[in-house]
Scaffold this motif. Structure first.
Motif, mmCIF file in Angstrom:
data_model
loop_
_atom_site.group_PDB
_atom_site.id
_atom_site.type_symbol
_atom_site.label_atom_id
_atom_site.label_comp_id
_atom_site.label_asym_id
_atom_site.label_seq_id
_atom_site.Cartn_x
_atom_site.Cartn_y
_atom_site.Cartn_z
ATOM 1 N N ALA A 103 7.586 27.329 -13.996
ATOM 2 C CA ALA A 103 7.127 28.657 -14.408
ATOM 3 C C ALA A 103 6.719 28.636 -15.877
ATOM 4 O O ALA A 103 7.420 28.058 -16.712
ATOM 5 C CB ALA A 103 8.232 29.688 -14.189
ATOM 6 N N LEU A 159 5.853 33.961 -18.037
ATOM 7 C CA LEU A 159 6.476 34.493 -16.823
ATOM 8 C C LEU A 159 7.992 34.529 -16.982
ATOM 9 O O LEU A 159 8.641 35.504 -16.601
ATOM 10 C CB LEU A 159 6.088 33.657 -15.601
ATOM 11 C CG LEU A 159 6.698 34.106 -14.272
ATOM 12 C CD1 LEU A 159 6.300 35.535 -13.925
ATOM 13 C CD2 LEU A 159 6.297 33.147 -13.160
ATOM 14 N N HIS A 210 8.825 37.513 -19.040
ATOM 15 C CA HIS A 210 8.634 38.751 -18.273
ATOM 16 C C HIS A 210 9.798 38.962 -17.300
ATOM 17 O O HIS A 210 10.357 40.058 -17.228
ATOM 18 C CB HIS A 210 7.312 38.691 -17.505
ATOM 19 C CG HIS A 210 7.202 39.722 -16.431
ATOM 20 N ND1 HIS A 210 7.071 41.074 -16.690
ATOM 21 C CD2 HIS A 210 7.220 39.596 -15.082
ATOM 22 C CE1 HIS A 210 7.017 41.733 -15.539
ATOM 23 N NE2 HIS A 210 7.102 40.859 -14.544
ATOM 24 N N LEU A 211 10.156 37.914 -16.567
ATOM 25 C CA LEU A 211 11.247 38.031 -15.603
ATOM 26 C C LEU A 211 12.559 38.359 -16.310
ATOM 27 O O LEU A 211 13.369 39.142 -15.804
ATOM 28 C CB LEU A 211 11.369 36.753 -14.776
ATOM 29 C CG LEU A 211 10.184 36.479 -13.842
ATOM 30 C CD1 LEU A 211 10.334 35.120 -13.174
ATOM 31 C CD2 LEU A 211 10.022 37.580 -12.811
ATOM 32 N N VAL A 266 12.507 42.093 -17.191
ATOM 33 C CA VAL A 266 12.730 42.919 -16.001
ATOM 34 C C VAL A 266 14.192 42.813 -15.567
ATOM 35 O O VAL A 266 14.816 43.818 -15.212
ATOM 36 C CB VAL A 266 11.766 42.505 -14.867
ATOM 37 C CG1 VAL A 266 12.130 43.192 -13.562
ATOM 38 C CG2 VAL A 266 10.328 42.813 -15.253
ATOM 39 N N THR A 293 13.476 37.223 -10.125
ATOM 40 C CA THR A 293 12.577 36.300 -9.416
ATOM 41 C C THR A 293 11.374 37.001 -8.789
ATOM 42 O O THR A 293 10.582 36.346 -8.107
ATOM 43 C CB THR A 293 13.333 35.550 -8.308
ATOM 44 O OG1 THR A 293 13.855 36.495 -7.369
ATOM 45 C CG2 THR A 293 14.454 34.697 -8.873
ATOM 46 N N HIS A 294 11.190 38.288 -9.020
ATOM 47 C CA HIS A 294 10.188 39.056 -8.274
ATOM 48 C C HIS A 294 8.771 38.540 -8.392
ATOM 49 O O HIS A 294 7.954 38.779 -7.516
ATOM 50 C CB HIS A 294 10.267 40.541 -8.661
ATOM 51 C CG HIS A 294 9.684 40.845 -9.988
ATOM 52 N ND1 HIS A 294 10.392 40.689 -11.162
ATOM 53 C CD2 HIS A 294 8.448 41.274 -10.326
ATOM 54 C CE1 HIS A 294 9.606 41.037 -12.161
ATOM 55 N NE2 HIS A 294 8.432 41.377 -11.696
ATOM 56 N N ASP A 295 8.419 37.847 -9.430
ATOM 57 C CA ASP A 295 7.050 37.344 -9.612
ATOM 58 C C ASP A 295 6.966 35.819 -9.513
ATOM 59 O O ASP A 295 5.959 35.231 -9.883
ATOM 60 C CB ASP A 295 6.492 37.765 -10.980
ATOM 61 C CG ASP A 295 5.922 39.177 -10.980
ATOM 62 O OD1 ASP A 295 5.583 39.681 -9.883
ATOM 63 O OD2 ASP A 295 5.802 39.763 -12.063
ATOM 64 N N ILE A 296 7.989 35.172 -8.991
ATOM 65 C CA ILE A 296 8.026 33.717 -8.988
ATOM 66 C C ILE A 296 6.864 33.118 -8.180
ATOM 67 O O ILE A 296 6.414 32.017 -8.456
ATOM 68 C CB ILE A 296 9.388 33.184 -8.510
ATOM 69 C CG1 ILE A 296 9.586 31.749 -8.973
ATOM 70 C CG2 ILE A 296 9.544 33.349 -7.013
ATOM 71 C CD1 ILE A 296 11.005 31.272 -8.843
ATOM 72 N N GLY A 297 6.337 33.874 -7.211
ATOM 73 C CA GLY A 297 5.221 33.403 -6.420
ATOM 74 C C GLY A 297 3.956 33.177 -7.241
ATOM 75 O O GLY A 297 3.047 32.450 -6.815
ATOM 76 N N LYS A 298 3.880 33.746 -8.413
ATOM 77 C CA LYS A 298 2.713 33.553 -9.283
ATOM 78 C C LYS A 298 2.599 32.117 -9.781
ATOM 79 O O LYS A 298 1.558 31.737 -10.313
ATOM 80 C CB LYS A 298 2.767 34.517 -10.467
ATOM 81 C CG LYS A 298 2.573 35.958 -10.039
ATOM 82 C CD LYS A 298 2.608 36.876 -11.224
ATOM 83 C CE LYS A 298 2.356 38.301 -10.758
ATOM 84 N NZ LYS A 298 2.328 39.238 -11.888
ATOM 85 N N THR A 299 3.638 31.325 -9.604
ATOM 86 C CA THR A 299 3.582 29.933 -10.052
ATOM 87 C C THR A 299 2.821 29.060 -9.066
ATOM 88 O O THR A 299 2.456 27.941 -9.385
ATOM 89 C CB THR A 299 4.986 29.337 -10.250
ATOM 90 O OG1 THR A 299 5.673 29.344 -9.002
ATOM 91 C CG2 THR A 299 5.766 30.117 -11.281
#
Length: 84
Positions: free
Chosen positions: A35, A39, A42-43, A46, A77-83
């Motif tokens: 990551a 990111l 940001h995580l 949040v 972990t809500h945006d971890i898929g952006k990796t």
């Protein structure tokens, strides 16, 4: 500053204002998926807000039943898929 230093700052540094640290298992996961530091930061921000809301809810709404650990994991972990 090297990349590991930047990651450490985003994940671990308490900064000003201080932010709650990410859970260790989340930090490991973020490093495993490579990551980017932005990111991570940001995580962490949040996650910090989720910690504050969860703590407030526990104190102010004791009858509210929720899984604090699940909420905090989701926030962290809500945006971890952006990796990908």
């Amino acid at each position: 500053m090297t990349l590991p230093d930047v990651l450490s700052t985003a994940v671990d540094d308490t900064g000003d204002p201080p932010l709650a640290p990410l859970p260790a298992h989340v930090a490991v996961l973020l490093r495993r998926v490579d990551a980017p530091p932005r990111l991570d930061a940001h995580l962490r921000a949040v996650h910090d807000v989720a910690v504050r809301i969860a703590d407030w809810a526990r104190q102010e709404c004791p009858a509210l039943d929720f899984d604090r650990d699940a909420v905090l994991f989701g926030a962290a972990t809500h945006d971890i898929g952006k990796t990908v």
